[in-house]
Design an enzyme around this catalytic site. Sequence first.
Site, PDB file in Angstrom:
ATOM      1  N   ASP A 274       0.863  -1.174   0.000  1.00 24.43           N
ATOM      2  CA  ASP A 274       0.000   0.000   0.000  1.00 24.43           C
ATOM      3  C   ASP A 274       0.903   1.228   0.000  1.00 24.43           C
ATOM      4  O   ASP A 274       1.591   1.502   1.002  1.00 24.43           O
ATOM      5  CB  ASP A 274      -0.908  -0.028   1.233  1.00 24.43           C
ATOM      6  CG  ASP A 274      -1.928   1.095   1.230  1.00 24.43           C
ATOM      7  OD1 ASP A 274      -1.782   2.043   0.433  1.00 24.43           O
ATOM      8  OD2 ASP A 274      -2.873   1.039   2.047  1.00 24.43           O
ATOM      9  N   HIS A 275       0.901   1.958  -1.114  1.00 28.76           N
ATOM     10  CA  HIS A 275       1.838   3.077  -1.255  1.00 28.76           C
ATOM     11  C   HIS A 275       1.506   4.230  -0.316  1.00 28.76           C
ATOM     12  O   HIS A 275       2.324   5.144  -0.129  1.00 28.76           O
ATOM     13  CB  HIS A 275       1.850   3.576  -2.701  1.00 28.76           C
ATOM     14  CG  HIS A 275       3.209   3.971  -3.173  1.00 28.76           C
ATOM     15  ND1 HIS A 275       4.177   4.461  -2.327  1.00 28.76           N
ATOM     16  CD2 HIS A 275       3.779   3.947  -4.421  1.00 28.76           C
ATOM     17  CE1 HIS A 275       5.259   4.730  -3.007  1.00 28.76           C
ATOM     18  NE2 HIS A 275       5.060   4.423  -4.289  1.00 28.76           N
ATOM     19  N   ARG A 276       0.332   4.233   0.279  1.00 31.23           N
ATOM     20  CA  ARG A 276       0.021   5.253   1.276  1.00 31.23           C
ATOM     21  C   ARG A 276       0.816   5.030   2.561  1.00 31.23           C
ATOM     22  O   ARG A 276       1.080   5.972   3.320  1.00 31.23           O
ATOM     23  CB  ARG A 276      -1.470   5.241   1.605  1.00 31.23           C
ATOM     24  CG  ARG A 276      -2.392   5.573   0.450  1.00 31.23           C
ATOM     25  CD  ARG A 276      -3.830   5.359   0.825  1.00 31.23           C
ATOM     26  NE  ARG A 276      -4.114   3.972   1.231  1.00 31.23           N
ATOM     27  CZ  ARG A 276      -5.307   3.531   1.615  1.00 31.23           C
ATOM     28  NH1 ARG A 276      -6.339   4.375   1.662  1.00 31.23           N
ATOM     29  NH2 ARG A 276      -5.463   2.275   1.959  1.00 31.23           N
TER      30      ARG A 276
END
Length: 524
Positions: free
Chosen positions: A496-498
């Site tokens: 999850d790039h967040r």
Amino acid sequence: MSQVFTLPDVGEGLTEADILAWKVSEGDQVTVNQVLVEIETAKSVVELPSPFAGTVQEIMVAEGETVEVGTPIIAVATSDDAPAGATDPGYTGSAPEDGLADEPVPEVQRAEEDITSGSGTSLDSAGGKALVGSGPKADPVRRRRRTRVGMRTDAEAPQGLSQSGAAAPETGAEPGAARKQGWADRLSRTGIGSAAVDLAEKAGKIRDRSETWWKSLDEPTEQPPATASIPRRPNLAKPPVRKAAKEMGIDLADVRATGDGGQVTKRDLLAYAAHMREVEGGPDTFWSATAQPADVREERIPVKGVRKATARNMVKSAFSAPHVSIFVDVDATRTMEFVKRLKESPHFEGVKVTPLLILARAVIWAAARNPQVNATWTDTEIVIKRYMNLGIAAATPRGLLVPNIKDAQDLSLRELAIALHELTQTARAGRTQPGDMQGGTLSITNIGALGIDTGTPIINPGEAAIVAFGTIKQKPWVVDGDVVPRWITTLGGSFDHRVVDGDLSARFMADVARILEEPALLLD
């Protein structure tokens, strides 16, 4: 009284469930905690036990229907509703046609029946007719001294039994006092018991066997047909593959062998099993004829249960969490050697050890060095978990399940191996409980079991990372300037790039690869 059982909330906040299969039918007797029905929730398959003991009066919901929590599904009549005066199932009620139809009942026996009936007397003073509700009941359970019937002499025959084995009439019995009775009652009163029945059955079998043998001497011997079919010889396979094939119910003679010397490998077996799951009748029976209508040539599968929940979660994850995926090739030769040593170790005797065990330990080790991959995103904060509930994706007949091993970081290598085996076996058998599906922090999908090199897995909702474990196979590999065959695998990771930046995901995957290349680092 009649008790109505409603569909309960199994403790996971679910609002509905599908009725998969009823384990009881109307009229069946049920006990407390006996399984009534199997339901499928959005997370797993659950068996519902009965909170009542009694008789099933009505099944209110048919199999395949979707019902909401709180809906009445079955009615059970408790023991208070049981009809009075039910016939004892052990009482036959009539004698066999070829037996003694009528015989005088001894006075002592009649008096005993009157006492055990609880009515004081079985006849009224007017006409000698039986009073209502005072008929003969089953004999009271009493323990008799065991005797060897076959060793008795005529003088030792039980009272009331003649030499021929038939009940002898009492001399003082009234001629009109006779009734029909079953064999169970007759043998019980004469004292023979089950020993005489067993002896008679054995004697009958011996007689039948001897008669068959004498008849066979007079009949010509039947020769087997000259064109008898020769049984198929199963393909060669190693003991672990044979064991797996036996557990899966697969005949190795049907599996195409690609191994050395015509051996069936594990990959061959898994590929055949996957093909049979997709096309149970084979390719020749799958396709429909061209002349058939379009609706006949199409199959429609209702989307519900685990499949519906999986679709909803995958869409939510794919379109809410920005995925970033990276891959790395790993020389897993020392991992394969380590697995072989563990299998030979007495400490791991009876424990299933696979390369997945080493990968699971490597993921736990790498997450401790990069804690932010073991986290959850919320709109206001990132929650880093200081515990590892390791999820293992498992393909089941009802869809994809991702149960997790709670607090995997606290388990030893042997305990982790046992937990992995139990988790996958339970999931494939459809017995995973909803609580085992919640609270995951990081997941692994073992796509290499089907011969796939790598993939881009979708993150399980509520998590920030998932690792795909590709197949391990020998490839040419450069070692100290020389090209040698080595056991190579490919790891794929989605993040999850967040929560996880590119450099953090790269460091995490590099740490996992380091353990597979050198498992001894786990000792640090």
